[in-house]
Design an enzyme around this catalytic site. Structure first.
Site, PDB file in Angstrom:
ATOM      1  N   HIS A   1       0.806  -1.235   0.000  1.00 19.96           N
ATOM      2  CA  HIS A   1       0.000   0.000   0.000  1.00 19.96           C
ATOM      3  C   HIS A   1       0.838   1.283   0.000  1.00 19.96           C
ATOM      4  O   HIS A   1       0.593   2.226   0.743  1.00 19.96           O
ATOM      5  CB  HIS A   1      -1.123  -0.014   1.048  1.00 19.96           C
ATOM      6  CG  HIS A   1      -0.741   0.002   2.515  1.00 19.96           C
ATOM      7  ND1 HIS A   1       0.290   0.748   3.045  1.00 19.96           N
ATOM      8  CD2 HIS A   1      -1.310  -0.630   3.575  1.00 19.96           C
ATOM      9  CE1 HIS A   1       0.334   0.566   4.345  1.00 19.96           C
ATOM     10  NE2 HIS A   1      -0.611  -0.261   4.699  1.00 19.96           N
TER      11      HIS A   1
ATOM     12  N   HIS B   1      -7.422  -7.565  14.003  1.00 13.51           N
ATOM     13  CA  HIS B   1      -7.315  -6.332  13.205  1.00 13.51           C
ATOM     14  C   HIS B   1      -8.020  -6.556  11.875  1.00 13.51           C
ATOM     15  O   HIS B   1      -7.852  -7.602  11.244  1.00 13.51           O
ATOM     16  CB  HIS B   1      -5.819  -6.044  13.021  1.00 13.51           C
ATOM     17  CG  HIS B   1      -5.468  -4.871  12.180  1.00 13.51           C
ATOM     18  ND1 HIS B   1      -6.265  -3.771  12.023  1.00 13.51           N
ATOM     19  CD2 HIS B   1      -4.344  -4.615  11.448  1.00 13.51           C
ATOM     20  CE1 HIS B   1      -5.655  -2.905  11.233  1.00 13.51           C
ATOM     21  NE2 HIS B   1      -4.489  -3.391  10.859  1.00 13.51           N
TER      22      HIS B   1
ATOM     23  N   GLU C   1      -7.729  -4.876   8.966  1.00  9.75           N
ATOM     24  CA  GLU C   1      -7.074  -4.550   7.694  1.00  9.75           C
ATOM     25  C   GLU C   1      -6.919  -5.830   6.860  1.00  9.75           C
ATOM     26  O   GLU C   1      -6.694  -6.916   7.392  1.00  9.75           O
ATOM     27  CB  GLU C   1      -5.715  -3.869   7.932  1.00  9.75           C
ATOM     28  CG  GLU C   1      -5.240  -3.140   6.684  1.00  9.75           C
ATOM     29  CD  GLU C   1      -4.112  -2.147   6.953  1.00  9.75           C
ATOM     30  OE1 GLU C   1      -3.584  -2.092   8.079  1.00  9.75           O
ATOM     31  OE2 GLU C   1      -3.765  -1.411   6.001  1.00  9.75           O
TER      32      GLU C   1
ATOM     33  N   ASP D   1      -4.881  -7.341   4.975  1.00 10.54           N
ATOM     34  CA  ASP D   1      -3.755  -8.285   4.974  1.00 10.54           C
ATOM     35  C   ASP D   1      -3.933  -9.339   6.080  1.00 10.54           C
ATOM     36  O   ASP D   1      -3.261 -10.365   6.071  1.00 10.54           O
ATOM     37  CB  ASP D   1      -2.397  -7.575   5.091  1.00 10.54           C
ATOM     38  CG  ASP D   1      -2.332  -6.550   6.194  1.00 10.54           C
ATOM     39  OD1 ASP D   1      -3.380  -6.024   6.601  1.00 10.54           O
ATOM     40  OD2 ASP D   1      -1.217  -6.247   6.659  1.00 10.54           O
TER      41      ASP D   1
ATOM     42  N   HIS E   1      -2.980  -0.001  14.966  1.00  9.67           N
ATOM     43  CA  HIS E   1      -3.015   1.308  14.351  1.00  9.67           C
ATOM     44  C   HIS E   1      -4.336   1.640  13.681  1.00  9.67           C
ATOM     45  O   HIS E   1      -4.430   2.663  12.985  1.00  9.67           O
ATOM     46  CB  HIS E   1      -1.868   1.410  13.335  1.00  9.67           C
ATOM     47  CG  HIS E   1      -2.054   0.529  12.139  1.00  9.67           C
ATOM     48  ND1 HIS E   1      -1.978   1.019  10.864  1.00  9.67           N
ATOM     49  CD2 HIS E   1      -2.371  -0.777  12.009  1.00  9.67           C
ATOM     50  CE1 HIS E   1      -2.204   0.037   9.999  1.00  9.67           C
ATOM     51  NE2 HIS E   1      -2.438  -1.049  10.669  1.00  9.67           N
TER      52      HIS E   1
ATOM     53  N   ASP F   1      -0.328  -5.827  14.221  1.00 11.46           N
ATOM     54  CA  ASP F   1       0.719  -5.142  13.454  1.00 11.46           C
ATOM     55  C   ASP F   1       1.841  -4.575  14.326  1.00 11.46           C
ATOM     56  O   ASP F   1       2.960  -4.366  13.850  1.00 11.46           O
ATOM     57  CB  ASP F   1       0.107  -4.006  12.631  1.00 11.46           C
ATOM     58  CG  ASP F   1      -0.548  -4.502  11.354  1.00 11.46           C
ATOM     59  OD1 ASP F   1      -0.071  -5.501  10.789  1.00 11.46           O
ATOM     60  OD2 ASP F   1      -1.539  -3.893  10.914  1.00 11.46           O
TER      61      ASP F   1
ATOM     62  N   TYR G   1       9.147  -0.026   9.815  1.00  8.77           N
ATOM     63  CA  TYR G   1       7.732  -0.321  10.066  1.00  8.77           C
ATOM     64  C   TYR G   1       7.162   0.698  11.053  1.00  8.77           C
ATOM     65  O   TYR G   1       6.090   1.269  10.836  1.00  8.77           O
ATOM     66  CB  TYR G   1       7.577  -1.746  10.618  1.00  8.77           C
ATOM     67  CG  TYR G   1       6.152  -2.208  10.538  1.00  8.77           C
ATOM     68  CD1 TYR G   1       5.690  -2.885   9.417  1.00  8.77           C
ATOM     69  CD2 TYR G   1       5.254  -1.935  11.565  1.00  8.77           C
ATOM     70  CE1 TYR G   1       4.367  -3.282   9.321  1.00  8.77           C
ATOM     71  CE2 TYR G   1       3.938  -2.323  11.475  1.00  8.77           C
ATOM     72  CZ  TYR G   1       3.493  -2.997  10.354  1.00  8.77           C
ATOM     73  OH  TYR G   1       2.178  -3.374  10.255  1.00  8.77           O
TER      74      TYR G   1
ATOM     75  N   HIS H   1       3.528  -9.545  11.141  1.00  9.43           N
ATOM     76  CA  HIS H   1       4.460  -9.443  10.019  1.00  9.43           C
ATOM     77  C   HIS H   1       5.876  -9.705  10.506  1.00  9.43           C
ATOM     78  O   HIS H   1       6.277  -9.204  11.555  1.00  9.43           O
ATOM     79  CB  HIS H   1       4.458  -8.033   9.401  1.00  9.43           C
ATOM     80  CG  HIS H   1       3.136  -7.611   8.841  1.00  9.43           C
ATOM     81  ND1 HIS H   1       2.621  -8.101   7.677  1.00  9.43           N
ATOM     82  CD2 HIS H   1       2.223  -6.722   9.304  1.00  9.43           C
ATOM     83  CE1 HIS H   1       1.446  -7.535   7.437  1.00  9.43           C
ATOM     84  NE2 HIS H   1       1.181  -6.700   8.413  1.00  9.43           N
TER      85      HIS H   1
HETATM   86 FE   LIG Z   1      -2.706  -2.883   9.712  1.00  8.83          FE
HETATM   87 FE   LIG Z   2      -0.668  -5.615   8.711  1.00  7.92          FE
END
Ligand SMILES: [Fe+2]
Ligand SMILES: [Fe+2]
Ligand SMILES: [Zn+2]
Lengths: 395, 53
Positions: A24, A78, A80, A82, A145, A164, A191, A224
Site C-alpha cells: 500500500h 485487526h 485490515e 492483509d 493502528h 501489526d 515499520y 508481520h
Molecule cells: Fe494494519
Molecule cells: Fe498488517
C-alpha cells in the site's frame, strides 16, 4: 508451506509473500509475511488470517496440524485486509456459525468489509476465552493502528499476539529474532516510522498500561516478519525510544528534488555546512528515494531540511507528495528548514516553510532561495545556512 | 462540564483541559468547539463523539 510449532501446541500457520515490493505505498524490498497462529488445547483457536490470495496456503498449513473444521474459535485482532482477507474462506471451512472474536470496532469494521452475518463476539480489555488448560486474554489497542486493533495474550505461556505492532516487513528463512540478531532492527524501525509514528503518544500509554498490569512476555508474535522470543524487551524498548522522539541523533535529513541541478547544488552546499558542524547528514533526492525510506531516516533525525524548485509557481510535485506523507505521520521535536532554486517567481520556499510550520517544526531561518544557478556567493550562503542549522541541531 | 468520548478511538475530550495543541483553550465546552474541530488522535469529526456516562 510454513507451519511451525512456536511453543507446545502453538503454531505459526501464516504465509510468506516473497515478492511483494509495494505494500500500500510502502516499499518492501524484502517482501513480507502474514503471520497467523493456531493455539491447540481442549478447544482450538485461530488467531488472525492472511491476505486473500494466500487463503489456500493458510488452509493447507492448518490442515497439516488439524482439520480446519475442528477449529472452535476464530480471533480477528485487526480488520485490515492483509489479516482479514481470508476470513470469508476460513469461516466457510471452519463453520459459518463458529464464534468470531474481535473488538467492538472490529465487529463494525468487519461488517463493513464483508457482508456475511458471522457470529461476532465483541470483546474488550481483560475479557478472557478459556481453551481448557489455557486462556486467551484480550487487550484493546485502539488506533494501534486502526480503531479495531487489539492484542491477544496467551496467559499461561505468556505469549503476546500483537497484530501489526512490533512487526516488520521482512521475508526470510529466519522466523525468530535470535536467528538474525540486530539485522532485523532496520526493518522494525522502518515499520514503526511508516505505520506507528503518528500514534507515538498512544504507544507510550500502552507500554505504561502493560507494565502496570504486570504482563510479562516470553514471546511477542506480530503479524508481520519474525517473532521476538529471545528478547521481546528489545523491541518494546525500541518502541519506547522511537515514540519519545526526544533523544534524536545529531542528524539531519536533506529531502529535495531538482530539475536542472540548482536545488541539488544548494543541497550539497548545505550539507557541507552541516558537516562542518559535525552533523551526520543524509541527503535524499525524492525521485530516487522512496518516501517510506525517507521517513525512516526522519524518525531519529533532529533536523529535516526540505528543498524544492519552483515549478509553475508552486511546489515540485514530489515535494508535495512527501510533505503530505510526513504531515500525516506527525513527527515530533524536529527542527525544519526550507530551501530551493527558482527561475522567476520563486514561491516554493515559502510554501515549504508554511507546511513545516503547520507541522510544528521549529524553523531556524525564514528559508533560503536562490535564483537560477547558485554562484560562488550563493554557495557560501548555502554553507552558512547549513552551519546555522547545524548549530541549532547541537542546541 | 461534560466530557465527551470519541466512538472511533476512545479519546476523551475534557473541557477543563481543552485541546491547546489545536488552539482550543482550557474551559471550552464540547458544544462550543468549532465545527471543523476533529479528534486529535484519530481525526474523526465532532459527530463521532458521545457524552461520557
Ligand atoms: Fe494494519
Ligand atoms: Fe498488517
Ligand atoms: Zn478519535
Amino acid at each position: 508451506m510454513r507451519q511451525l510449532e512456536i511453543a507446545k501446541g502453538v503454531y505459526d500457520v501464516g504465509v510468506t509473500d516473497w515478492n511483494i515490493r509495494d505494500f500500500h505505498g510502502y516499499s518492501t524490498y524484502s517482501g513480507t509475511t502474514y503471520n497467523a497462529f493456531l493455539v491447540t488445547d481442549e478447544k482450538i483457536a485461530l488467531i488472525d488470517t492472511v491476505k486473500k490470495e494466500f487463503a489456500d496456503q493458510l488452509i493447507e498449513n492448518i490442515s497439516r496440524i488439524v482439520d480446519p473444521k475442528k477449529i472452535d474459535y476464530v480471533i480477528s485482532n485487526h480488520t485490515e485486509m492483509d489479516h482479514s482477507g481470508s476470513l470469508p474462506r476460513i469461516m466457510h471451512r471452519v463453520g459459518e456459525d463458529k464464534p468470531l472474536f474481535c473488538s467492538k470496532m472490529g465487529e463494525k469494521n468487519l461488517a463493513r468489509h464483508f457482508s456475511q452475518k458471522w457470529n461476532y463476539r465483541p470483546v474488550g480489555t481483560g475479557d478472557e476465552l478459556n481453551l481448557g488448560k489455557r486462556t486467551l486474554t484480550f487487550l484493546e489497542t485502539r488506533m494501534l493502528h486502526w480503531p479495531d486493533s487489539m492484542f491477544t495474550y496467551l496467559k499461561e505461556d505468556k505469549i503476546l499476539f500483537s497484530s501489526d505492532a512490533f512487526g516488520q516487513h521482512y521475508a526470510g528463512p529466519e522466523r525468530f529474532d535470535d536467528m538474525m540478531g540486530d539485522a532485523i532492527m532496520p526493518h522494525a524501525k522502518k515499520y514503526f516510522a511508516n505505520i506507528m509514528m503518528l500514534y507515538s503518544p498512544l504507544i507510550l500509554k500502552l507500554v505504561e498500561t502493560v507494565t502496570s498490569l504486570g504482563l510479562q512476555f516470553n514471546m511477542i508474535c506480530p503479524d508481520h516478519g519474525i517473532l521476538w522470543r529471545k528478547d521481546p524487551g528489545k523491541i518494546i524498548n525500541a518502541y519506547v525510544k522511537w515514540s519519545r522522539q526526544e533523544d534524536n541523533e545529531k542528524k539531519a535529513v536533506i529531502v529535495y528534488d531538482t530539475m536542472w541541478h540548482s536545488t541539488e547544488i544548494m543541497a550539497e552546499a548545505i550539507m557541507s555546512g552541516l558537516t562542518e558542524e559535525g552533523i551526520y547528514v543524509r541527503p535524499m533526492k525524492l525521485r530516487e528515494c522512496h518516501r517510506s525510506d525517507i521517513i525512516t531516516e526522519v524518525l531519529d533525525a533532529k533536523a529535516v531540511i526540505v528543498g524544492s524548485p519552483t515549478l509553475n509557481n508552486g511546489l515540485y510535485p514530489t515535494v508535495s507528495d512527501f510533505l503530505t506523507y510526513m504531515k500525516g505521520l506527525k513527527p515530533q521535536n524536529k527542527i525544519g528548514a526550507a530551501f530551493g532554486s527558482y527561475g522567476w517567481s520563486g514561491e516554493s520556499v515559502k510554501l515549504v516553510q508554511e507546511e513545516l510550520t503547520a507541522m510544528k517544526f521549529q524553523t531556524v531561518d525564514s528559508g533560503l532561495k536562490i535564483q537560477y544557478m547558485p554562484d560562488k556567493a550563493g554557495i557560501e550562503k548555502c554553507e552558512a545556512f547549513g552551519r546555522k542549522i547545524g548549530q541549532a541541531v547541537k542546541g | 462540564m461534560d466530557k465527551y468520548v470519541c466512538m472511533i478511538c476512545g479519546y476523551v475530550y475534557d473541557p477543563q483541559a481543552g485541546d491547546p495543541d489545536n488552539g482550543v483553550k482550557a474551559g471550552t465546552k464540547f458544544k462550543d468547539l468549532p465545527d471543523d474541530w476533529v479528534c486529535p488522535v484519530c481525526g474523526a469529526d465532532k459527530d463521532s463523539f458521545e457524552k461520557e456516562e
